[in-house]
Design a protein around this motif. Structure first.
Motif, PDB file in Angstrom:
ATOM      1  N   GLN A 127      41.750 -25.187  24.461  1.00 49.07           N
ATOM      2  CA  GLN A 127      43.141 -25.383  24.842  1.00 49.07           C
ATOM      3  C   GLN A 127      43.987 -25.593  23.597  1.00 49.07           C
ATOM      4  O   GLN A 127      43.482 -25.964  22.546  1.00 49.07           O
ATOM      5  N   ASP A 261      41.216 -29.762  19.823  1.00 51.07           N
ATOM      6  CA  ASP A 261      40.973 -29.970  21.251  1.00 51.07           C
ATOM      7  C   ASP A 261      41.091 -31.437  21.624  1.00 51.07           C
ATOM      8  O   ASP A 261      41.440 -31.777  22.758  1.00 51.07           O
ATOM      9  N   ASP A 262      40.768 -32.327  20.684  1.00 51.61           N
ATOM     10  CA  ASP A 262      40.793 -33.760  20.971  1.00 51.61           C
ATOM     11  C   ASP A 262      42.190 -34.239  21.347  1.00 51.61           C
ATOM     12  O   ASP A 262      42.337 -35.240  22.048  1.00 51.61           O
ATOM     13  N   GLN A 265      42.732 -33.273  25.261  1.00 56.09           N
ATOM     14  CA  GLN A 265      41.791 -33.754  26.261  1.00 56.09           C
ATOM     15  C   GLN A 265      42.203 -35.136  26.751  1.00 56.09           C
ATOM     16  O   GLN A 265      42.990 -35.840  26.117  1.00 56.09           O
ATOM     17  N   LEU A 266      41.632 -35.527  27.891  1.00 55.23           N
ATOM     18  CA  LEU A 266      41.787 -36.904  28.341  1.00 55.23           C
ATOM     19  C   LEU A 266      41.186 -37.843  27.296  1.00 55.23           C
ATOM     20  O   LEU A 266      40.217 -37.478  26.622  1.00 55.23           O
ATOM     21  N   VAL A 269      37.437 -38.313  27.284  1.00 57.15           N
ATOM     22  CA  VAL A 269      36.755 -37.053  26.973  1.00 57.15           C
ATOM     23  C   VAL A 269      36.831 -36.776  25.475  1.00 57.15           C
ATOM     24  O   VAL A 269      35.853 -36.359  24.845  1.00 57.15           O
ATOM     25  N   GLY A 270      38.013 -37.031  24.894  1.00 55.62           N
ATOM     26  CA  GLY A 270      38.164 -36.833  23.457  1.00 55.62           C
ATOM     27  C   GLY A 270      37.244 -37.729  22.649  1.00 55.62           C
ATOM     28  O   GLY A 270      36.611 -37.289  21.673  1.00 55.62           O
ATOM     29  N   LEU A 273      33.632 -36.429  22.887  1.00 51.78           N
ATOM     30  CA  LEU A 273      33.380 -35.280  22.020  1.00 51.78           C
ATOM     31  C   LEU A 273      33.285 -35.704  20.559  1.00 51.78           C
ATOM     32  O   LEU A 273      32.480 -35.156  19.790  1.00 51.78           O
TER      33      LEU A 273
END
Length: 453
Positions: A127, A261-262, A265-266, A269-270, A273
């Motif tokens: 994303q 991406d971090d 993300q929520l 979630v970040g 990862l």
């Protein structure tokens, strides 16, 4: 020869002699109603349409030489003639030398051969923005300006390399940048003695202090959004003409493990990862070394069943465990390099088939244990979770030091290796800033604030 003690004819002759062997040299004389004008420029660098529209056509349309000189003097792209060496540099950078009415005018007519803006391939994300920097510094500046619409954004131009005369742009927010670091960077550029710069990696080496370095202290990125994210934190971005990568400084160790991406993300979630990447880092560095330590030196630490399983898988292996590890790690390096260098059409297929054949055949022949195949695959996969390739390559090299320590000292060597690595990283500096700094302190910089406070 200088511009103060030489006639225009001598200067014209000197430039023509210096560029005589260049097949793309254009040295033409125009005549109209008893008036003459000479143009000297490089056809491969200059925009011929711009030259015809702004220099040649007005010469024939404006009947008075005085009016034409006034027109030429009013063009915004002009540079004042100072000496012939500077004039030669400007011609080789895309300017046109006009000899009009006993005077010399240097006007920029560089043809900007733009690369089309494509999707990021080295730092691909799921994303977020998909565009990437190109080889055109003007296109890259456009992408930065579109994302950072602040009057505090400052851009300073310079050139590096005696032969390449590569254009670079120093981009920073003057309210957030550390003035001490900015001054340090400018001093390094002024003292830089190098023939050519063609990539961000070459510039990173030129800016870094000499000596052994295991990890990069400046980040390269192809993503405009990462560059903007670091600009907002007060860092400096260096854009290099002809290179699709920007240089970010100063950088910390933790910056290399952050993916864009971090940001989208929520939160949990970040964080998950991010933890996953550090686990992958630890696995890449220590798994081969731990295998050597547990197999050859400290098998009593493992459970009996696991110890017997490893011993059974190595029953037919005719050499020590560290030789087995080195053979498989080096073969994996060969496969990775082959996948990078082979044509894209056959690269993935060739390396996948090669890996399967090597792994299966080596196990069946009794040259390596089956557990070793699983371990090498895990190490290879975990190494690729690191988002920035420069750090990924450094980690690929560093794991051999851990294997060597484990082969000599066992588990104690692995522990010493981990502690030594942490001490080494804590001792590193990126333009005077601690490399292992955990938190960014946002403070109002600029003006008279000392950047080293």
């Amino acid at each position: 020869m200088t511009g103060t003690n030489a006639t225009t004819e001598q200067i014209e002759q000197w430039l023509a002699e210096k560029l005589a062997l260049s097949v793309d040299l254009e040295n033409c004389e125009l005549t109209s109603d008893g008036r003459t004008m000479r143009l000297i420029y490089m056809k491969s660098l200059c925009d011929s349409k711009m030259i015809r529209r702004f220099f040649i056509a007005p010469f024939f349309e404006i009947r008075s030489m005085d009016l034409y000189v006034q027109y030429i003097s009013s063009l915004p792209s002009g540079t004042k003639f100072t000496n012939v060496v500077r004039a030669l540099d400007l011609i080789l950078s895309g300017s046109v030398a006009l000899f009009v009415d006993g005077k010399i005018y240097l006007l920029e007519a560089l043809q900007d051969v733009k690369s089309s803006v494509g999707a990021a391939t080295v730092e691909a994300i799921v994303q977020g923005p998909q565009d990437a920097f190109t080889e055109s510094i003007f296109t890259n500046l456009n992408m930065v300006r579109r994302r950072y619409k602040s009057s505090n954004l400052k851009i300073e131009n310079s050139t590096v390399g005696y032969l390449s005369q590569t254009a670079i742009a120093l981009v920073y927010d003057d309210r957030k940048v550390d003035m001490g670091i900015l001054t340090d960077v400018k001093d390094k550029f002024s003292q830089m003695k190098i023939d050519k710069i063609q990539s961000s990696g070459e510039l990173e080496k030129a800016l870094s202090p000499h000596g052994f370095r295991l990890v990069p202290t400046m980040m390269t990125t192809e993503r405009p959004d990462r560059a903007i994210d670091n600009l907002s934190e007060g860092k400096i971005i260096i854009l290099i003409d002809t290179s699709p990568f920007a240089l970010i400084l100063p950088s910390t160790f933790f910056d290399f493990f952050t993916a864009m991406d971090d940001k989208v993300q929520l939160p949990f979630v970040g964080y998950f990862l991010l933890v996953l990447r550090y686990v992958g880092l630890f696995m890449t560095l220590t798994l081969p070394a731990l295998y050597v330590a547990f197999t050859s030196y400290n098998p009593e630490i493992l459970k009996m069943n696991l110890t017997l399983l490893i011993a059974g898988s190595r029953a037919s292996v005719p050499y020590p465990s560290f030789v087995e590890v080195l053979i498989m790690l080096v073969m994996m390096e060969f496969l990775i390099e082959a996948s990078l260098r082979l044509p894209k059409a056959i690269g993935p297929t060739a390396t996948t088939v090669g890996g399967l054949i090597l792994g299966t055949a080596s196990t069946e022949a009794g040259l390596v244990g089956s557990i070793m195949i699983i371990l090498v695959a895990a190490v290879a996969i975990s190494n690729f979770v690191i988002p920035i390739n420069m750090m990924s390559f450094s980690v690929r090299f560093a794991k051999y030091w851990f294997v060597l320590l484990a082969a000599v000292f066992g588990l104690l060597g692995v522990v010493v290796g981990v502690i030594g690595s942490i001490l080494y990283l804590c001792n590193l500096r990126s333009f005077g800033r601690p490399y292992m700094r955990l938190f960014h302190i946002h403070e109002q910089r600029g003006g008279g604030t000392d950047g080293h406070q």
